[in-house]
Design a protein around this motif. Structure first.
Motif, PDB file in Angstrom:
ATOM      1  N   MET A 133      17.881  32.926  21.886  1.00 57.73           N
ATOM      2  CA  MET A 133      19.140  33.422  22.207  1.00 57.73           C
ATOM      3  C   MET A 133      19.410  34.228  23.484  1.00 57.73           C
ATOM      4  O   MET A 133      20.170  34.104  24.372  1.00 57.73           O
ATOM      5  CB  MET A 133      20.099  33.916  21.263  1.00 57.73           C
ATOM      6  N   ALA A 134      18.431  35.094  23.500  1.00 59.08           N
ATOM      7  CA  ALA A 134      18.070  36.087  24.969  1.00 59.08           C
ATOM      8  C   ALA A 134      17.919  35.157  25.978  1.00 59.08           C
ATOM      9  O   ALA A 134      18.421  35.423  27.061  1.00 59.08           O
ATOM     10  CB  ALA A 134      17.057  36.992  24.570  1.00 59.08           C
ATOM     11  N   GLY A 135      17.040  34.253  25.983  1.00 59.62           N
ATOM     12  CA  GLY A 135      16.851  33.501  27.061  1.00 59.62           C
ATOM     13  C   GLY A 135      18.229  32.667  27.665  1.00 59.62           C
ATOM     14  O   GLY A 135      18.531  32.556  28.782  1.00 59.62           O
ATOM     15  N   LEU A 136      18.553  31.900  26.620  1.00 61.40           N
ATOM     16  CA  LEU A 136      20.049  31.380  26.882  1.00 61.40           C
ATOM     17  C   LEU A 136      20.866  32.344  27.475  1.00 61.40           C
ATOM     18  O   LEU A 136      22.116  31.815  28.253  1.00 61.40           O
ATOM     19  CB  LEU A 136      20.564  30.587  25.599  1.00 61.40           C
ATOM     20  N   GLY A 137      20.842  33.504  27.003  1.00 62.78           N
ATOM     21  CA  GLY A 137      22.094  34.391  27.509  1.00 62.78           C
ATOM     22  C   GLY A 137      22.066  34.707  29.275  1.00 62.78           C
ATOM     23  O   GLY A 137      22.810  35.018  29.815  1.00 62.78           O
ATOM     24  N   PHE A 138      20.921  34.007  29.721  1.00 65.64           N
ATOM     25  CA  PHE A 138      20.785  34.200  31.312  1.00 65.64           C
ATOM     26  C   PHE A 138      21.225  33.141  32.027  1.00 65.64           C
ATOM     27  O   PHE A 138      21.681  33.186  32.994  1.00 65.64           O
ATOM     28  CB  PHE A 138      19.124  34.303  31.606  1.00 65.64           C
ATOM     29  N   VAL A 139      21.456  31.921  31.284  1.00 61.26           N
ATOM     30  CA  VAL A 139      21.801  30.737  31.946  1.00 61.26           C
ATOM     31  C   VAL A 139      23.158  30.250  31.352  1.00 61.26           C
ATOM     32  O   VAL A 139      23.754  29.192  32.081  1.00 61.26           O
ATOM     33  CB  VAL A 139      20.713  29.613  31.733  1.00 61.26           C
TER      34      VAL A 139
END
Length: 192
Positions: free
Chosen positions: A38-44
């Motif tokens: 979810m943290a990674g997806l928060g960037f994109v």
């Protein structure tokens, strides 16, 4: 058996389960992976897409925990324990945050992140009690709630990135603490 003997026997059973299952670490490990994704997806992703991924992604946590349990040969689902019947009320109480989450999405979507991050940990103190480790498991929930509330209120731009990353890191730290603690108890039991 008097009350004190029953309490002592129950405590012994709770700790034995904790040691045998290594604190059920595959479940929080799955939570760590979920929040890291979810943290990674928060960037994109934009907020609406991120939230939908977060919402439906919660359904992947338990299957991932089962996969990790299989990988680590920690079959927590087949383990018989005296307090297994407490799991259902613990999960029911945790799941009661969902109506607040749905309501928040309709009025203040950014609030949903905070509710999800805290709500998914409401059952942790009960699980900790079941393992005879209330303090350790409660510390996870308390630190998590304080951390995500702090990030949510002071860094609104980091709500979809740093906030889930902090939850993931708290999970990883908790898994490490569980493994160290359960290993220490296992060694102590073997030496007796």
């Amino acid at each position: 058996m008097n009350t004190n003997e029953l309490a002592a026997a129950l405590k012994k059973e709770r700790l034995a389960t904790y040691v045998r299952l290594r604190g059920g670490f595959p479940v929080p490990l799955a939570g760590a992976v979920y929040w890291l994704v979810m943290a990674g997806l928060g960037f994109v992703l934009p907020m609406q897409s991120w939230f939908m991924a977060a919402l439906f992604g919660t359904g992947a946590i338990f299957p991932l925990a089962l996969l990790l349990a299989k990988f680590f040969k920690n079959n927590f689902m087949k383990d018989k324990q005296a307090l297994s019947s407490l799991l259902i009320p613990a999960f029911i109480s945790m799941l009661l945050f969902w109506p607040m989450l749905v309501a928040a999405v309709q009025i203040a979507p950014e609030l949903a992140i905070l509710i999800l991050a805290i709500g998914l940990s409401i059952h942790w103190p009960v699980i900790g009690w079941m393992y005879g480790r209330t303090a350790l498991f409660s510390a996870h929930s308390i630190i998590r709630a304080l951390m995500v509330f702090s990030i949510w209120t002071t860094m609104p731009e980091a709500r979809m990135t740093l906030l889930p990353l902090s939850v993931s890191l708290i999970y990883f730290a908790t898994v490490l603490a569980i493994l160290i603690d359960s290993g220490r108890l296992a060694r102590a039991a073997q030496s007796n």
